[in-house]
Every structure is written in structure tokens, then in C-alpha cells.
Design an enzyme around this catalytic site. Sequence first.
Site, PDB file in Angstrom:
ATOM      1  N   ASP A 155     -11.546 -11.075  -0.922  1.00 36.50           N
ATOM      2  CA  ASP A 155     -12.965 -11.188  -0.163  1.00 36.50           C
ATOM      3  C   ASP A 155     -13.859 -10.463  -0.921  1.00 36.50           C
ATOM      4  O   ASP A 155     -13.551  -9.360  -1.256  1.00 36.50           O
ATOM      5  CB  ASP A 155     -12.585 -10.890   1.400  1.00 36.50           C
ATOM      6  CG  ASP A 155     -12.147  -9.675   1.675  1.00 36.50           C
ATOM      7  OD1 ASP A 155     -12.341  -8.516   1.001  1.00 36.50           O
ATOM      8  OD2 ASP A 155     -11.576  -9.455   2.662  1.00 36.50           O
ATOM      9  N   GLU A 182       0.700  -1.256  -0.222  1.00 36.84           N
ATOM     10  CA  GLU A 182      -0.057  -0.144   0.013  1.00 36.84           C
ATOM     11  C   GLU A 182       0.905   1.448   0.053  1.00 36.84           C
ATOM     12  O   GLU A 182       0.604   2.195   0.580  1.00 36.84           O
ATOM     13  CB  GLU A 182      -0.837  -0.182   1.227  1.00 36.84           C
ATOM     14  CG  GLU A 182      -1.951  -1.122   1.057  1.00 36.84           C
ATOM     15  CD  GLU A 182      -2.857  -1.398   2.286  1.00 36.84           C
ATOM     16  OE1 GLU A 182      -2.921  -0.641   3.075  1.00 36.84           O
ATOM     17  OE2 GLU A 182      -3.640  -2.338   2.448  1.00 36.84           O
ATOM     18  N   HIS A 238      -9.955  -6.997  -2.101  1.00 39.61           N
ATOM     19  CA  HIS A 238     -11.213  -6.816  -1.021  1.00 39.61           C
ATOM     20  C   HIS A 238     -12.298  -5.767  -1.987  1.00 39.61           C
ATOM     21  O   HIS A 238     -12.155  -4.645  -1.944  1.00 39.61           O
ATOM     22  CB  HIS A 238     -10.758  -5.574   0.034  1.00 39.61           C
ATOM     23  CG  HIS A 238      -9.530  -6.511   0.686  1.00 39.61           C
ATOM     24  ND1 HIS A 238      -9.569  -7.545   1.512  1.00 39.61           N
ATOM     25  CD2 HIS A 238      -8.163  -6.039   0.813  1.00 39.61           C
ATOM     26  CE1 HIS A 238      -8.154  -7.810   1.953  1.00 39.61           C
ATOM     27  NE2 HIS A 238      -7.550  -6.995   1.514  1.00 39.61           N
ATOM     28  N   GLU A 281      -5.351 -11.002  -1.468  1.00 36.73           N
ATOM     29  CA  GLU A 281      -6.346 -10.785  -0.268  1.00 36.73           C
ATOM     30  C   GLU A 281      -7.816 -10.817  -0.486  1.00 36.73           C
ATOM     31  O   GLU A 281      -8.462 -10.186  -0.098  1.00 36.73           O
ATOM     32  CB  GLU A 281      -5.924  -9.578   0.588  1.00 36.73           C
ATOM     33  CG  GLU A 281      -4.465  -9.327   0.820  1.00 36.73           C
ATOM     34  CD  GLU A 281      -4.121  -8.132   1.534  1.00 36.73           C
ATOM     35  OE1 GLU A 281      -4.978  -7.494   2.085  1.00 36.73           O
ATOM     36  OE2 GLU A 281      -2.920  -7.885   1.635  1.00 36.73           O
ATOM     37  N   ASN A 320       2.486  -4.812  -3.117  1.00 39.34           N
ATOM     38  CA  ASN A 320       1.032  -5.368  -3.097  1.00 39.34           C
ATOM     39  C   ASN A 320       0.406  -3.994  -2.770  1.00 39.34           C
ATOM     40  O   ASN A 320       0.897  -3.019  -1.958  1.00 39.34           O
ATOM     41  CB  ASN A 320       1.012  -6.227  -1.814  1.00 39.34           C
ATOM     42  CG  ASN A 320      -0.223  -6.958  -1.541  1.00 39.34           C
ATOM     43  OD1 ASN A 320      -0.802  -7.654  -2.551  1.00 39.34           O
ATOM     44  ND2 ASN A 320      -0.731  -7.100  -0.526  1.00 39.34           N
TER      45      ASN A 320
HETATM   46  C1  XIL Z   1      -5.947  -6.612   8.035  1.00 45.98           C
HETATM   47  C2  XIL Z   1      -6.239  -7.838   9.062  1.00 45.98           C
HETATM   48  O1  XIL Z   1      -7.198  -8.713   8.655  1.00 45.98           O
HETATM   49  C3  XIL Z   1      -7.102  -7.470  10.619  1.00 45.98           C
HETATM   50  O2  XIL Z   1      -6.980  -8.437  11.419  1.00 45.98           O
HETATM   51  C4  XIL Z   1      -6.135  -6.383  11.137  1.00 45.98           C
HETATM   52  O3  XIL Z   1      -6.699  -5.725  12.301  1.00 45.98           O
HETATM   53  C5  XIL Z   1      -6.007  -5.245  10.199  1.00 45.98           C
HETATM   54  O4  XIL Z   1      -5.354  -5.810   9.090  1.00 45.98           O
HETATM   55  N1  XIL Z   1      -4.783  -4.882   3.564  1.00 45.98           N
HETATM   56  C6  XIL Z   1      -3.889  -5.596   3.996  1.00 45.98           C
HETATM   57  C7  XIL Z   1      -4.001  -6.553   5.239  1.00 45.98           C
HETATM   58  O5  XIL Z   1      -2.755  -5.571   3.647  1.00 45.98           O
HETATM   59  O6  XIL Z   1      -2.962  -6.740   5.934  1.00 45.98           O
HETATM   60  C8  XIL Z   1      -5.153  -6.032   6.219  1.00 45.98           C
HETATM   61  O7  XIL Z   1      -5.262  -7.124   7.122  1.00 45.98           O
HETATM   62  C9  XIL Z   1      -6.365  -5.722   5.308  1.00 45.98           C
HETATM   63  C10 XIL Z   1      -6.198  -4.764   4.369  1.00 45.98           C
END
Ligand code: XIL
Length: 339
Positions: free
Chosen positions: A258, A148, A226, A256, A189
Site C-alpha cells: 500500500d 516481523e 507499506h 502487503e 516476511n
Molecule cells: C493489519 C491489519 O490490516 C489490520 O486490520 C489489523 O488491525 C492489524 O494488522 N503488517 C502485517 C499485517 O503483517 O498483518 C498487518 O495487518 C499490517 C502490518
Amino acid sequence: MKTKYWFILAVGVIGFLSCAPKSMKTVADSKQFLFGVAVRPSDLLDPKDSKLLQDNFNILVAENIMKLQYLRPTESFWNWSDPDKLVEFAQKNNMKLRGHTFVWHNQNPPFINNLTDKEKALSVLQDTINQVLTRYKGKFYEYDVCNEVIDDNGILRNSVWMKTIGSEYIDIAFKTAREADPSVKLILNDYNNEYAGTTKGDAFYNLVKDLVTRKVPIDGVGFQLHVLAEQPVNEKALRANIQRFRDLGLSVSFTEVDVRIKLPVTPEKEAAQQKVYLDLLRIALEEKVSSFVLWGYTDLYSWIPGTFAGYGSAHPFDRNKAPKPVYELMKKTLADYKR
Ligand code: XIL
């Protein structure tokens, strides 16, 4: 028993085994497709949960424990025990590993958040990467070296690393990682970076292109994904984006995944969610992405409700850790896929 009967018995057993339903992991292995999930330490400890991981996934990533807040809470203390267990579990079960993450603006310990001196920040950054990749040399398939780094306006985020070191922290992080472990694939990422033609997607691409042009040792990019059930996948923009990274000689991972639903859940919204999951999986297969990783499998431990108020039901297993219909469809998509 006569040989003939042994033969009949053997044929019967083989026939039975080949008709028995195959686990997702067996299917993924047979397609040489890396299908994974983000895990918590308790997922490995509870026998039912760890069996679920063994049956379904061939690549794992730590949801939190390898973030610096947990891994290196103070400059002199390292919390190796949970990551060590994760590495051991993955090796024992023939799973690969993604590392997540070294350089980020979130989930850093106070001693990093409070850095002000450039030389000190550089030494902390390099020492962190060196210690982790020396300990786990050859054990990780991919590692999110930086996470990020572009903000929502498409410019380099003003993180502690940017403030103390300046924009060259990215080059330094990748070079340090390459020297520490030449075998791990080094990944940049981000989120909202999956589509060509968007502010962030194009800013991310331009940054990566510049890194490649300057021979910074980057191997691939990660799209977090996400995403929302209510937003259909823009297949054209996603494929165009994957292609332009491939043209730079890089791999693409879906890191990641979802698909959150605006509550309450309705059959229509679930149908929309299924379409998004299946589109992403199909595109990942057809475009031969490097790995496809779910950000958690069960709604029970989801990070979504705490971060996106009013959203939930984002994962392919329900709160009882039972697969939802979408998961069976994902399995079928994978099983039917011809390489
Ligand atoms: C999130 C986790 O899922 C949570 O448990 C934590 O509290 C905060 O981070 N992008 C990312 C991940 O790169 O590391 C994040 O994970 C979600 C967003």
C-alpha cells in the site's frame, strides 16, 4: 442457417470477445503473474465485493482471520469456519492463497502472550503449525511462517517466542512447516526490509543468509512494502536486494503493498503515489517476483488511518470501491508487459 452465415456469426462473436475489455485477473493470468489482495470475510459474502475479487485477483490472503488471535483464540478452540470459506472461495475461482501468519509478536491470543515455559511454548508453536498445514495441506501457495522477527534496530525482536524459546524458534517453525506440508513455499516476511544498504534491510538479509547456510527450509522472503507516496522508490537498492536473495536460491514476494498519502490529498501527491505503485509493479514484473499482493483494495476498509495518523488514500480503489486512475495504469502496465 447456411454454414457460411454461421461462420460469419462465429467470427463476429470471437472478434467482439477479443476486443471486450479484459479483467485484471484475465490479464494477470495471461502473464502468469500472481496479483492479489488481502481480504476480509465480508469481501466473500457480499456478491458485489466477491465479483470484484473474481475480476481482479488471482491470489488472496486473509487480512486478519488466520492470525492466531482469531484462528486459535484459546488453546482448545479453533475458528476454522472463516478460513475454510476463504480456501473454498479461492479454489472455486482458480485463485492461489498466501497464508499469514504463524509466528508474530502481534495479534496473538492471551494464552500465547502469557506463555513463560519453554517446553509449553514449543509445543504450542509446533501444534499450531501442524494443525493448520495438515488441514490445508497442498492448498496454500506460500505461507508467512514468521512475520516481523527483526526489530527497527536490526536485532531479533524480543517477542513471546524469543523470550520463551530463544532464537531457535525460527528454525523450529520452518522445519515444522516443511514436515507438515512439503509443497507450500515457506516465507520469512517483514517490513522496511526491501532495500539493500539499510540497517533493517541488511539485518534481514544476514538472518536469511544464516538460515540458508544452516539448511533451514526457507523458500522465499516477503517484502511487505507499506510505503509512502512522498518517498520515491529506490530502484537500485530494491533490485540489488532482490538479486541477493535470488543468489541465495530464494524467491521474493511483495506481500502487503500500500502507498499512503499524507492528507490532504492533492493532485501532486496522487501523481507521486501513482509513480510509486507503477514503479513497484514494473520492478515486480521485470524481476519476476513470486507474488504482488495489495494490503486491501479499497480506502473504505483501510488499516492505514488507524495506524498512521494523518495518512490515508493508500489503496488503488476509492471509498466507493471504484478503481482510481492509478489502478487503470497498473492494469495497462501489466497488459503491456512482455515476458
Ligand atoms: C493489519 C491489519 O490490516 C489490520 O486490520 C489489523 O488491525 C492489524 O494488522 N503488517 C502485517 C499485517 O503483517 O498483518 C498487518 O495487518 C499490517 C502490518
